[in-house]
Write an enzyme that holds these catalytic residues in place. Structure first.
Site, short mmCIF file in Angstrom:
data_model
loop_
_atom_site.label_atom_id
_atom_site.label_comp_id
_atom_site.label_asym_id
_atom_site.label_seq_id
_atom_site.Cartn_x
_atom_site.Cartn_y
_atom_site.Cartn_z
N GLU A 57 0.80 -1.22 0.00
CA GLU A 57 0.00 0.00 0.00
C GLU A 57 0.84 1.28 0.00
O GLU A 57 0.39 2.33 0.44
CB GLU A 57 -0.95 -0.01 1.19
CG GLU A 57 -2.00 -1.10 1.10
CD GLU A 57 -3.09 -0.92 2.13
OE1 GLU A 57 -4.21 -0.55 1.72
OE2 GLU A 57 -2.82 -1.14 3.32
N HIS A 98 -0.29 5.41 7.83
CA HIS A 98 -1.43 4.53 7.56
C HIS A 98 -1.48 3.50 8.68
O HIS A 98 -0.48 2.84 8.97
CB HIS A 98 -1.30 3.82 6.22
CG HIS A 98 -2.31 2.72 6.04
ND1 HIS A 98 -3.67 2.94 6.21
CD2 HIS A 98 -2.18 1.41 5.76
CE1 HIS A 98 -4.32 1.80 6.02
NE2 HIS A 98 -3.43 0.86 5.75
N HIS A 125 -4.19 0.73 11.25
CA HIS A 125 -5.43 -0.02 11.45
C HIS A 125 -5.92 0.21 12.88
O HIS A 125 -6.35 -0.72 13.56
CB HIS A 125 -5.20 -1.51 11.19
CG HIS A 125 -4.62 -1.82 9.85
ND1 HIS A 125 -3.89 -2.96 9.60
CD2 HIS A 125 -4.64 -1.12 8.68
CE1 HIS A 125 -3.49 -2.96 8.34
NE2 HIS A 125 -3.93 -1.85 7.76
N HIS A 156 -11.14 -0.87 7.27
CA HIS A 156 -9.70 -1.04 7.07
C HIS A 156 -8.89 -0.28 8.13
O HIS A 156 -8.09 -0.87 8.84
CB HIS A 156 -9.34 -0.54 5.66
CG HIS A 156 -7.92 -0.80 5.26
ND1 HIS A 156 -7.53 -0.82 3.94
CD2 HIS A 156 -6.80 -1.01 5.98
CE1 HIS A 156 -6.22 -1.05 3.88
NE2 HIS A 156 -5.76 -1.16 5.11
#
Length: 268
Positions: free
Chosen positions: A109, A128, A130, A199
């Site tokens: 990603e 990024h 979770h 996500h």
């Protein structure tokens, strides 16, 4: 095959191999040069801090824009954030092509980072994650809103990226190509945080310290908001002016928790 034909075929094969190698060399982006040691140190610290604070676990990643060239960014190879060292940091162009792969594997990603840097010249760092407490807000109609002064940066609203809408079909939920990265960057817009349905989240800042700060307090706000909503009755959130004033005030104190988090994370 006679000797002449064999030699001709061999020469053609070598020439073709040379063309492939030259094309590969030409497609490899040039390095911006060595990044400032302090920037690398902060990037490593950011990965360790996010893991120590429970924002990432074995998954998730953080990047910084290269200090020598805004068209390059730095991010570790594919590795659990708590294990990142300076030796794991790789340089990428904004198309998320590695400058020097050397057999290492990058994050699938990575396009999240490259496309946000393209769309947002003001952004110097991207996280990024979770983050567990934000996930329910990505799959329900309850908007994530600033509940207290430490999360005042959420006052402008938190958009939600739906990858199925962006892709036009069901996916594996991963931002694995530039088109999906661009769609996520468009959803983020000028905001500091965007949720990703089912996500996680993407968080940005004009420094890696700010991006880490926002990541930690986005998780904390989500946890507190869920608790407040569970108590029943209306929840009083920061109004726009309160959020603006609180964000301006807290924004000037980020070095205080950063040094604490850094010492804890690197001291382990």
């Amino acid at each position: 095959m006679n000797r002449r034909l064999f030699v001709t075929a061999g020469t053609a094969a070598l020439a073709a191999l040379g063309l492939v190698r030259r094309a590969a060399a030409q497609s490899t982006p040039a390095s911006a040069g060595p990044a400032a040691p302090a920037l690398l140190e902060d990037l490593v610290a950011a990965s360790r801090i996010l893991a120590d604070q429970g924002v990432v676990d074995g998954y998730g990643h953080v990047s910084v824009r290269h200090d020598r060239d805004p068209n390059r960014y730095l991010m570790s190879r594919s590795l659990a954030p708590a294990l990142v060292t300076a030796a794991d940091i790789m340089e990428w162009d904004l198309d998320s092509v590695p400058v020097d792969l050397r057999g290492r594997i990058g994050f699938i990603e990575r396009f999240i980072h490259g496309e946000i840097y393209k769309a947002r010249p003001d952004v110097k760092a991207v996280v990024h994650n979770h983050s567990p407490s934000v996930i329910p807000f990505s799959v329900t109609t309850a908007p994530l809103q600033p509940l207290y002064h430490m999360s005042a940066f959420l006052g402008g609203g938190v958009p939600v990226f739906d990858i199925k809408t962006a892709a036009g079909e069901s996916t594996d939920m991963l931002v694995r190509n530039p088109a999906l990265g661009r769609a996520l960057a468009q959803t983020l817009g000028a905001k500091p945080v965007a949720l990703m349905r089912g996500h996680g989240a993407v968080v940005v800042g004009d420094s890696v310290q700010i991006a880490v700060f926002r990541s930690i307090y986005t998780e904390m706000n989500a946890k507190l908001q869920a608790q407040a909503m569970a108590l029943g009755g209306p929840v009083t959130y920061l109004d726009p002016e309160e959020a603006r004033k609180a964000a301006a005030n807290v924004g000037g104190t980020i070095s205080r928790p950063w040094e604490l988090w850094k010492q804890k994370a690197l001291g382990k």
